[in-house]
Design a protein around this motif. Structure first.
Motif, PDB file in Angstrom:
ATOM      1  N   GLY A   1       0.196  -1.106   0.002  1.00 29.18           N
ATOM      2  CA  GLY A   1       0.153   0.099   0.011  1.00 29.18           C
ATOM      3  C   GLY A   1       1.221   0.737  -0.076  1.00 29.18           C
ATOM      4  O   GLY A   1       1.551   1.392   0.491  1.00 29.18           O
ATOM      5  N   HIS A   2       0.306   1.977  -0.830  1.00 26.86           N
ATOM      6  CA  HIS A   2       0.830   3.623  -0.667  1.00 26.86           C
ATOM      7  C   HIS A   2       0.027   4.759   0.149  1.00 26.86           C
ATOM      8  O   HIS A   2      -1.111   4.288  -0.451  1.00 26.86           O
ATOM      9  CB  HIS A   2       1.758   4.493  -1.919  1.00 26.86           C
ATOM     10  N   ASP A   3       0.833   5.420   1.021  1.00 28.16           N
ATOM     11  CA  ASP A   3      -0.449   6.393   1.811  1.00 28.16           C
ATOM     12  C   ASP A   3       0.118   7.255   0.985  1.00 28.16           C
ATOM     13  O   ASP A   3       1.210   8.239   0.282  1.00 28.16           O
ATOM     14  CB  ASP A   3       0.015   6.674   3.517  1.00 28.16           C
ATOM     15  N   ILE A   4      -1.043   8.227   0.333  1.00 26.77           N
ATOM     16  CA  ILE A   4      -0.928   9.921   0.346  1.00 26.77           C
ATOM     17  C   ILE A   4      -1.946  10.828   0.634  1.00 26.77           C
ATOM     18  O   ILE A   4      -3.598   9.984   0.771  1.00 26.77           O
ATOM     19  CB  ILE A   4      -1.638   9.731  -1.950  1.00 26.77           C
ATOM     20  N   ILE A   5      -1.443  11.925   0.529  1.00 22.85           N
ATOM     21  CA  ILE A   5      -1.871  13.050   0.991  1.00 22.85           C
ATOM     22  C   ILE A   5      -3.078  13.957   0.220  1.00 22.85           C
ATOM     23  O   ILE A   5      -1.458  14.565  -0.712  1.00 22.85           O
ATOM     24  CB  ILE A   5      -1.798  13.132   2.683  1.00 22.85           C
ATOM     25  N   PHE A   6      -3.576  14.992   0.420  1.00 21.01           N
ATOM     26  CA  PHE A   6      -4.209  15.847  -0.040  1.00 21.01           C
ATOM     27  C   PHE A   6      -4.333  16.970   0.379  1.00 21.01           C
ATOM     28  O   PHE A   6      -4.864  16.653   1.797  1.00 21.01           O
ATOM     29  CB  PHE A   6      -5.222  15.838  -1.136  1.00 21.01           C
ATOM     30  N   GLY A   7      -4.445  18.066   0.158  1.00 24.07           N
ATOM     31  CA  GLY A   7      -4.215  19.508   1.430  1.00 24.07           C
ATOM     32  C   GLY A   7      -3.267  19.854   2.412  1.00 24.07           C
ATOM     33  O   GLY A   7      -3.525  20.092   2.998  1.00 24.07           O
ATOM     34  N   LEU A   8      -2.500  19.244   1.995  1.00 20.08           N
ATOM     35  CA  LEU A   8      -1.157  19.898   2.488  1.00 20.08           C
ATOM     36  C   LEU A   8      -0.379  21.187   1.887  1.00 20.08           C
ATOM     37  O   LEU A   8      -0.771  21.312   1.269  1.00 20.08           O
ATOM     38  CB  LEU A   8      -0.020  18.590   2.165  1.00 20.08           C
ATOM     39  N   PRO A   9       0.208  21.551   2.878  1.00 21.37           N
ATOM     40  CA  PRO A   9       0.711  23.240   3.217  1.00 21.37           C
ATOM     41  C   PRO A   9       1.148  22.925   0.957  1.00 21.37           C
ATOM     42  O   PRO A   9       2.078  22.359   0.767  1.00 21.37           O
ATOM     43  CB  PRO A   9       2.336  22.853   3.635  1.00 21.37           C
ATOM     44  N   PHE A  10       0.828  24.348   1.100  1.00 17.51           N
ATOM     45  CA  PHE A  10       1.197  24.864  -0.630  1.00 17.51           C
ATOM     46  C   PHE A  10       1.316  23.727  -1.960  1.00 17.51           C
ATOM     47  O   PHE A  10       1.783  23.911  -2.531  1.00 17.51           O
ATOM     48  CB  PHE A  10       3.272  24.495  -0.661  1.00 17.51           C
ATOM     49  N   GLN A  11       0.611  22.584  -1.402  1.00 14.65           N
ATOM     50  CA  GLN A  11      -0.110  21.413  -2.746  1.00 14.65           C
ATOM     51  C   GLN A  11      -0.671  22.536  -3.377  1.00 14.65           C
ATOM     52  O   GLN A  11      -1.805  22.830  -2.844  1.00 14.65           O
ATOM     53  CB  GLN A  11      -0.208  20.726  -1.916  1.00 14.65           C
ATOM     54  N   THR A  12      -0.376  21.498  -5.449  1.00 15.63           N
ATOM     55  CA  THR A  12      -1.021  21.981  -5.487  1.00 15.63           C
ATOM     56  C   THR A  12      -2.015  20.617  -6.281  1.00 15.63           C
ATOM     57  O   THR A  12      -1.573  19.748  -5.722  1.00 15.63           O
ATOM     58  CB  THR A  12      -0.948  23.144  -6.959  1.00 15.63           C
ATOM     59  N   GLU A  13      -3.204  20.810  -7.313  1.00 14.45           N
ATOM     60  CA  GLU A  13      -3.955  19.865  -8.205  1.00 14.45           C
ATOM     61  C   GLU A  13      -2.970  19.210  -9.225  1.00 14.45           C
ATOM     62  O   GLU A  13      -2.644  18.616  -9.249  1.00 14.45           O
ATOM     63  CB  GLU A  13      -4.677  20.721  -9.144  1.00 14.45           C
ATOM     64  N   ALA A  14      -2.076  20.390  -9.084  1.00  9.14           N
ATOM     65  CA  ALA A  14      -0.286  19.850 -10.140  1.00  9.14           C
ATOM     66  C   ALA A  14       0.412  18.619  -9.750  1.00  9.14           C
ATOM     67  O   ALA A  14       0.971  17.862 -10.090  1.00  9.14           O
ATOM     68  CB  ALA A  14       0.272  20.997 -10.851  1.00  9.14           C
ATOM     69  N   HIS A  15       0.508  18.937  -8.323  1.00 12.81           N
ATOM     70  CA  HIS A  15       1.663  18.278  -7.507  1.00 12.81           C
ATOM     71  C   HIS A  15       0.345  17.120  -7.382  1.00 12.81           C
ATOM     72  O   HIS A  15       1.294  16.020  -7.050  1.00 12.81           O
ATOM     73  CB  HIS A  15       1.305  19.066  -5.583  1.00 12.81           C
TER      74      HIS A  15
END
Length: 454
Positions: A207-221
């Motif tokens: 499994g891989h854990d991926i987080i959205f909503g992180l500081p400076f994160q964009t849709e492109a990231h």
């Protein structure tokens, strides 16, 4: 997704790894004596049929990741390993003395902290010590969380030889700006290395854990992270929202400003983009923030409606009794919850006195048990019913009234004595569960207790 819905339903709410949620535990009515009684009851009811689950918390990390909300101790001194393992095995021994037969382990999970902070040799001592006082179910599952930067091939081989077949790696995001903000610098090459090594050794679920909503994160990231993830094709993915709770975790989540975090509408766009990209890669949405390939056991469990959710997150099967070992771990007897003390010093002192190191908990009432089942049904299967099996409760009409507006918004359907969450409503499953959360409804918090739902 409609921004008006995001704005409307973006409120503070629990993630529902338990019900009642920890802030609503009635600690005044809890006692360790009652906790032991409920655990013995659950053990006697299920040990020979389904076995028990073990969660072992390994709290040490060499550096602080500022997105993390877990209980951890930051140190580079690896001499802390041996005393901690001895303490965990002492705690396990105290629990085993409660039972009149050997526990049969169905699930065992090593969490943290950073489990791979520990050397392969010390992890071997830990697992051997656990096994000495137990038997294993025929279909047992051992799993652990690995840090891509310090998980070696020897770690992977050693744990595989000890019975581990599932591993999850924390990825979070591959962009260096985001990684710097969360103090988690790890290149794609490290994740690629451990993923391919685990697969070549024979791990059946990676499994891989991926987080959205992180500081400076964009849709492109997010898009780039999932693009790279698709190259490795892990069996399951946890794609979840960053929980910003600095009022709970202190300086650990204050390494950046609130203004550095993406707005709720941007977070929701990140989620929808990620969900679309994962679907294109063959991943199926199987629970809140969780995705799996058809070949993974969690996908099979979601289709057969045997998937469960507890303090370890989503699992492919349920056991009535789950014992948490280690500092801050939470145990679950189905009838009660119990949490260990949160500091190493208190943990060691209690064990030195031959005392199970629990400091608080909650004994579930009849109403709690009913609501718990409804919330589990919603979180695991996106539906629930109060037609049979003792799941009707007197507040059902009031809950239906609260759900009516969500039905008008297309998030769910109310049919006779049951509800179904729609595809549109899945991102709002926490909000839907909150309508069933009678303790939350009766005692609205005056200060923010939980992270935002979007």
């Amino acid at each position: 997704m409609c921004f008006s819905l995001v704005n409307k339903y973006n409120v503070a709410g629990p993630r529902y790894t338990s019900y009642p949620t920890v802030p609503y535990w009635n600690e005044a009515l809890f006692s360790i004596k009652q906790w032991k009684q409920t655990l013995i009851q659950a053990f006697n009811e299920s040990n020979t049929s389904e076995g028990i689950s073990l969660y072992i918390h390994l709290p040490f990390c060499e550096s602080l990741c500022t997105f993390c909300g877990c209980n951890k101790r930051i140190t580079k001194r690896h001499e802390v390993e041996t005393p901690y393992i001895k303490a965990v095995l002492k705690e396990w021994s105290l629990y085993c003395k409660l039972f009149d037969q050997k526990p049969m382990i169905k699930e065992l999970h090593l969490g943290g902290g950073t489990p791979t902070f520990f050397s392969p040799e010390n992890l071997t001592l830990l697992i051997h010590g656990i096994k000495q006082k137990a038997t294993l179910a025929d279909d047992y599952e051992f799993s652990f969380e690995g840090h891509p930067n310090n998980t070696t091939k020897t770690h992977l081989q050693t744990l595989f030889d000890l019975g581990f077949k599932r591993v999850s790696f924390g990825v979070q995001d591959y962009n260096p700006i985001v990684q710097k903000a969360i103090h988690r610098l790890q290149p794609f090459e490290n994740v690629k290395r451990v993923t391919e090594q685990a697969r070549s050794i024979g791990y059946t679920s990676i499994g891989h854990d991926i987080i959205f909503g992180l500081p400076f994160q964009t849709e492109a990231h997010v898009e780039e992270t999932i693009k790279k993830t698709k190259q490795l094709l892990p069996d399951r993915i946890a794609f979840y929202s960053y929980a910003h709770v600095p009022w709970i975790k202190g300086n650990g989540q204050r390494g950046f400003k609130d203004s550095d975090l993406p707005a709720p509408s941007i977070k929701q766009n990140q989620y929808q983009l990620g969900k679309t990209l994962l679907a294109e890669a063959g991943y199926h949405d199987i629970g809140m923030d969780h995705f799996a390939l058809k070949t993974d056991a969690l996908y099979t469990a979601s289709k057969s409606e045997t998937m469960h959710r507890n303090f370890m997150g989503y699992t492919a099967s349920k056991t009535k009794a789950m014992i948490g070992l280690g500092v801050s771990s939470i145990s679950d007897s189905w009838y009660a919850f119990a949490q260990n003390v949160k500091t190493l010093e208190d943990y060691y002192q209690l064990l030195d006195n031959n005392t199970i190191p629990v400091f608080r908990g909650h004994i579930l009432s009849k109403e709690d048990l009913i609501i718990r089942q409804h919330i589990l049904n919603l979180m695991c299967h996106f539906k629930t019913s109060w037609m049979a099996n003792g799941l009707y409760f007197e507040d059902v009409p009031e809950v239906i009234l609260k759900l009516q507006e969500m039905q008008n918004d297309g998030l769910l359907k109310i049919e006779l004595n049951q509800i179904f969450i729609t595809e549109k409503g899945k991102p709002f499953v926490r909000n839907i569960c909150m309508a069933f959360d009678l303790l939350l409804q009766r005692n609205k918090p005056e200060t923010q207790l939980f992270s935002m739902t979007i």
